[in-house]
Structures are given as structure tokens and as C-alpha cells.
Design a protein around this motif. Structure first.
Motif, PDB file in Angstrom:
ATOM      1  N   VAL A 304       0.845  -1.198   0.000  1.00  0.00           N
ATOM      2  CA  VAL A 304       0.000   0.000   0.000  1.00  0.00           C
ATOM      3  C   VAL A 304       0.880   1.248   0.000  1.00  0.00           C
ATOM      4  CG1 VAL A 304      -1.763   1.310   1.259  1.00  0.00           C
ATOM      5  CG2 VAL A 304      -1.853  -1.196   1.213  1.00  0.00           C
ATOM      6  N   PHE A 305       0.587   2.161  -0.927  1.00  0.00           N
ATOM      7  CA  PHE A 305       1.280   3.441  -1.017  1.00  0.00           C
ATOM      8  C   PHE A 305       0.304   4.558  -0.640  1.00  0.00           C
ATOM      9  CE2 PHE A 305       3.343   0.537  -3.942  1.00  0.00           C
ATOM     10  CZ  PHE A 305       4.690   0.712  -3.640  1.00  0.00           C
ATOM     11  N   ARG A 306       0.842   5.641  -0.073  1.00  0.00           N
ATOM     12  CA  ARG A 306       0.009   6.754   0.366  1.00  0.00           C
ATOM     13  C   ARG A 306       0.252   7.979  -0.505  1.00  0.00           C
ATOM     14  NH1 ARG A 306      -1.012   8.876   6.362  1.00  0.00           N
ATOM     15  NH2 ARG A 306      -0.867   6.634   6.656  1.00  0.00           N
ATOM     16  N   LEU A 307      -0.844   8.550  -0.996  1.00  0.00           N
ATOM     17  CA  LEU A 307      -0.780   9.820  -1.714  1.00  0.00           C
ATOM     18  C   LEU A 307      -1.381  10.872  -0.788  1.00  0.00           C
ATOM     19  CD1 LEU A 307      -1.989   8.683  -5.261  1.00  0.00           C
ATOM     20  CD2 LEU A 307       0.358   9.025  -4.480  1.00  0.00           C
ATOM     21  N   ARG A 308      -0.548  11.675  -0.177  1.00  0.00           N
ATOM     22  CA  ARG A 308      -1.009  12.627   0.832  1.00  0.00           C
ATOM     23  C   ARG A 308      -1.826  13.766   0.194  1.00  0.00           C
ATOM     24  NH1 ARG A 308       1.048  11.558   5.706  1.00  0.00           N
ATOM     25  NH2 ARG A 308       2.920  10.232   5.811  1.00  0.00           N
ATOM     26  N   GLY A 309      -2.922  14.118   0.869  1.00  0.00           N
ATOM     27  CA  GLY A 309      -3.723  15.250   0.436  1.00  0.00           C
ATOM     28  C   GLY A 309      -4.639  14.977  -0.739  1.00  0.00           C
ATOM     29  N   HIS A 310      -4.804  13.706  -1.106  1.00  0.00           N
ATOM     30  CA  HIS A 310      -5.682  13.375  -2.238  1.00  0.00           C
ATOM     31  C   HIS A 310      -6.972  12.686  -1.767  1.00  0.00           C
ATOM     32  CE1 HIS A 310      -3.225  14.539  -5.703  1.00  0.00           C
ATOM     33  NE2 HIS A 310      -2.174  14.163  -4.983  1.00  0.00           N
ATOM     34  N   GLY A 311      -7.306  12.868  -0.497  1.00  0.00           N
ATOM     35  CA  GLY A 311      -8.525  12.260   0.029  1.00  0.00           C
ATOM     36  C   GLY A 311      -9.685  13.234   0.058  1.00  0.00           C
ATOM     37  N   ILE A 312     -10.546  13.090   1.080  1.00  0.00           N
ATOM     38  CA  ILE A 312     -11.772  13.876   1.209  1.00  0.00           C
ATOM     39  C   ILE A 312     -11.472  15.169   1.966  1.00  0.00           C
ATOM     40  CG2 ILE A 312     -14.175  13.834   1.999  1.00  0.00           C
ATOM     41  CD1 ILE A 312     -13.611  11.669  -0.005  1.00  0.00           C
ATOM     42  N   PRO A 313     -11.983  16.321   1.489  1.00  0.00           N
ATOM     43  CA  PRO A 313     -11.801  17.564   2.255  1.00  0.00           C
ATOM     44  C   PRO A 313     -12.471  17.463   3.622  1.00  0.00           C
ATOM     45  CG  PRO A 313     -12.545  18.036   0.012  1.00  0.00           C
ATOM     46  CD  PRO A 313     -12.692  16.545   0.221  1.00  0.00           C
ATOM     47  N   TYR A 314     -11.866  18.062   4.622  1.00  0.00           N
ATOM     48  CA  TYR A 314     -12.462  18.113   5.950  1.00  0.00           C
ATOM     49  C   TYR A 314     -13.621  19.107   5.940  1.00  0.00           C
ATOM     50  CZ  TYR A 314      -8.452  15.485   7.642  1.00  0.00           C
ATOM     51  OH  TYR A 314      -7.512  14.516   7.830  1.00  0.00           O
ATOM     52  N   ARG A 315     -14.779  18.688   6.448  1.00  0.00           N
ATOM     53  CA  ARG A 315     -15.958  19.553   6.436  1.00  0.00           C
ATOM     54  C   ARG A 315     -15.785  20.704   7.409  1.00  0.00           C
ATOM     55  NH1 ARG A 315     -21.111  19.005   8.606  1.00  0.00           N
ATOM     56  NH2 ARG A 315     -20.622  16.975   9.497  1.00  0.00           N
ATOM     57  N   ARG A 316     -15.096  20.474   8.480  1.00  0.00           N
ATOM     58  CA  ARG A 316     -14.800  21.533   9.453  1.00  0.00           C
ATOM     59  C   ARG A 316     -13.291  21.728   9.501  1.00  0.00           C
ATOM     60  NH1 ARG A 316     -18.873  18.508  11.982  1.00  0.00           N
ATOM     61  NH2 ARG A 316     -20.800  19.670  12.344  1.00  0.00           N
ATOM     62  N   GLY A 317     -12.834  22.870   9.046  1.00  0.00           N
ATOM     63  CA  GLY A 317     -11.406  23.125   9.045  1.00  0.00           C
ATOM     64  C   GLY A 317     -10.821  22.939   7.651  1.00  0.00           C
TER      65      GLY A 317
END
Length: 374
Positions: A304-317
Motif C-alpha cells: 500500500v502506497f500513500r498519496l497525501r492530500g488526495h482524500g476527502i476535504p475536511y468539512r470543518r477546518g
């Protein structure tokens, strides 16, 4: 032969005044003639419990009963339904009708009902937000009479039957004597007022049925089951009361490629045997489009590799979650004779550890034996 009064109420002789009162309330509720019309046995139990309470709720009568039982020479026998101790009209009304004996009005302004709308949205709409329009059937305050129910130029008048209380008092003969109970006024149906000239638009109801178009702002980062509240967009209030609220409940469709867990997304990408062995740079789909990802040489399947910052936006913040990419090494199929020959040459020349990418099962067994021997 009369039963012992304590036995009738189901309390010990040491019972407190409150315990006696509580026991009688329970029996009276269960056996009252109004609750059991035509049930002679229940009526007799009610009379028996009332007689017992009449005696045991009075300190002086109770003291004489404890001393002489049913044969009190000074009382000429206990009983009757006239006393009732301190069990007043308010207690009786609360017991049997669940309300107050004051005949309070129930025709004041009241808030409208809340409404719920279930809205299905796409995975991308939940991630990045969207604006949708929905149609809500609901009652709205009549614009002609402004909710009064009366035709323009007229006003509702106080009910002459109940004098605006919405209730009338009805006398009833019970084992306690004659008591009064409050009933809904049959003339105004509990409204406390009558309308001689009903509004022609709403037929005197004060509200009309409409379909309201409402814009729903879906925030980015929305998740399954999120409730969006729209104040005052529910059913109309009555008699000038405020409207209820609308609750929009979001349901998110599943995505064909991504799976969501919190604010992170997960996916699987197939890679070739050669890419896994020699390393490569591959295109990976993300919520923002394709990005390049390096696969180092010797990568094993399910890494498993991680792509940082390519997920779901935080609804608060601020910020976003990450994307997790699991690579699956595909086994070659439909090989030519030449390709098979090359693979056999590779198999003959490479060690088991080279081919497995890790220590073989037998290497681990040998190490465990050496460790055990010491």
C-alpha cells in the motif's frame, strides 16, 4: 367477611401515607368504572380499594382500625365513599384523564411539524459539495387570511359554548360523589373560537397545500447520513405559530473505484510483473485526476502506497485526507513459447529468495531450528 384493608391495598401495616396513596392510585386506575364500563368485578374492587383508602389515609381512622379492626365500637363500621381523605378533585382528574382540572385553553399558537427529505447524491458531490434543488410538499400559511381561517374583513369569534376555553365541563356521578371532568367542546372542536365566514382559499384551515422549491447547499466533505437543517421550511404553524423545520438527510452513492473511510479514500491498482520487479512510474486515478506514482523495484503484491492530500476535504477546518493505493501484481497469461523459455531461464538462474522477494519458507524453518538448537 371483609378483607383486611392493608391486604386490599397490598401494603404492609407499616406503610407510609405516600405508600398507601400510591397503592390506591394504581388500583383506582386499573379498576375505575369509567375505564372498565360494565365490569361489575372491577367496580367492586374499586369500591373495596376506595373504602380501604378512606380509612387508612385518615390518621385517626387508621389508628382505630389498627386497634379494633372492622369492629370499631365507636365508628359503627368503617367505609363509605364520601371522605376520600386528602384525595381532591385535582388528584382524581390527573389520575383518570392525565391532565389538569383547570380547563386550560389549548387553542393558542402552535409550531408546525418538522419534515424530512432523503436526498441521494453522487460520491463526487459529497466530496466537493454541490447545490441541488428539491421539491417539498407542505402546508404554508394562507396568504389570503394570513392564517386566521376567516375571510378577509372578518375575524373568528369566541365560542359561545365553551367561552373560548376549548373545553366544557361534564358532571359525572362516581363512588367519590359528583365530579366534573373536562371534555373537548363539540361546537368549536377544542379551538375556542368559531368562524362564521371561512376563507375561500383555505376553507377556514388557515393553511394551504403547496409544493415548495428549496435549494440545498451540500457542503464539501459530506458523509452518509448527514442531516442538513433548514429552519422554518417545514409545515406551517397554526394560529400564528412558527413553521417547523426541514431536515435533508444525505445518502451517498457508492463509487466504482474509490472506497471511503473517514476522510481517506482507498483503491486498488494492478501492475505488471515487470513493473513490480524492475520498478516503474505509473498513472493513478485520484479525485483530482491522474497523478504519477513511483513503484520501487521489488514491490510485492498488496503493498500500500500513500498519496497525501488526495482524500476527502475536511468539512470543518482546512486540509484533506489521504489516498491509499494498494498495488496488485498481475500474473502473466497466454505466454508464447519464447516467453516461457525466458522465464524458465530466469527461474534457473535466480535464487528462491530473489524470486520470492523475501526469505523462503524453508529458510525460515532452518533458522528456527538453528535458534532452537542454540
Amino acid at each position: 367477611m371483609k378483607r383486611d384493608y392493608y391486604e386490599v391495598l397490598g401494603v404492609p401495616k407499616t406503610a407510609s401515607e405516600q405508600e398507601i396513596k400510591k397503592a390506591y392510585r394504581k388500583l383506582a386506575r386499573e379498576n375505575h368504572p369509567d375505564v372498565n364500563p360494565g365490569d361489575k368485578a372491577a367496580e367492586e374492587r374499586f369500591k373495596e380499594a376506595t373504602e380501604a383508602y378512606d380509612v387508612l389515609s385518615d390518621a385517626e381512622k387508621r389508628a382505630r382500625y389498627d386497634q379494633f379492626g372492622h369492629e370499631d365500637p365507636n365508628a359503627g363500621g368503617f367505609g363509605g365513599f364520601g371522605g376520600g381523605g386528602d384525595f381532591g378533585f385535582g388528584d382524581i382528574f390527573d389520575m383518570f384523564f392525565g391532565g389538569s382540572s383547570g380547563g386550560q385553553r389549548r387553542n393558542g399558537p402552535s409550531r408546525g411539524a418538522d419534515l424530512r427529505y432523503d436526498l441521494t447524491i453522487s460520491f463526487e458531490e459529497a466530496v466537493f459539495g454541490a447545490e441541488k434543488e428539491i421539491q417539498i410538499p407542505r402546508h404554508e400559511t394562507c396568504s389570503e387570511c394570513h392564517g386566521s381561517g376567516a375571510a378577509p374583513g372578518t375575524q373568528p369569534t369566541q365560542c359561545s359554548e365553551c367561552h373560548g376555553t376549548g373545553q366544557i365541563k361534564v358532571s359525572q356521578r362516581t363512588p367519590f360523589g359528583v365530579i366534573q371532568t373536562a371534555r373537548t367542546c363539540p361546537t368549536c372542536h377544542g379551538e375556542g373560537r368559531t368562524i362564521s365566514s371561512p376563507c375561500k382559499v383555505c376553507n377556514g384551515q388557515g393553511a394551504v397545500r403547496t409544493v415548495k422549491t428549496i435549494k440545498v447547499d451540500i457542503p464539501e466533505g459530506s458523509e452518509e447520513g448527514l442531516n442538513l437543517r433548514y429552519t422554518g421550511s417545514g409545515e406551517a404553524g397554526q394560529k400564528g405559530g412558527p413553521a417547523g423545520d426541514l431536515y435533508v438527510v444525505l445518502h451517498v452513492k457508492a463509487h466504482k473505484f474509490f472506497e471511503r473511510e473517514g476522510n481517506d479514500v482507498y483503491c486498488e491498482i494492478p501492475i505488471t510483473f515487470v513493473q513490480a520487479a524492475l520498478g516503474a512510474e505509473i498513472d493513478v486515478p485520484t479525485l483530482d485526476g491522474n497523478v504519477k506514482m513511483k513503484v520501487p523495484e521489488g514491490t510485492q503484491t498488496s503493498t500500500v502506497f500513500r498519496l497525501r492530500g488526495h482524500g476527502i476535504p475536511y468539512r470543518r477546518g482546512n486540509g484533506r485526507g489521504d489516498q491509499h493505493v494498494r498495488v496488485i501484481v498481475a500474473t502473466p497469461t497466454k505466454l508464447t513459447d519464447k516467453q516461457k523459455e525466458l522465464l524458465n531461464e530466469f527461474g534457473d538462474s535466480a535464487t528462491e529468495q530473489q524470486q520470492m522477494g523475501k526469505k523462503s519458507f524453508f529458510d525460515k524453518v532452518k533458522e528456527n531450528i538453528r535458534d532452537a538448537i542454540g
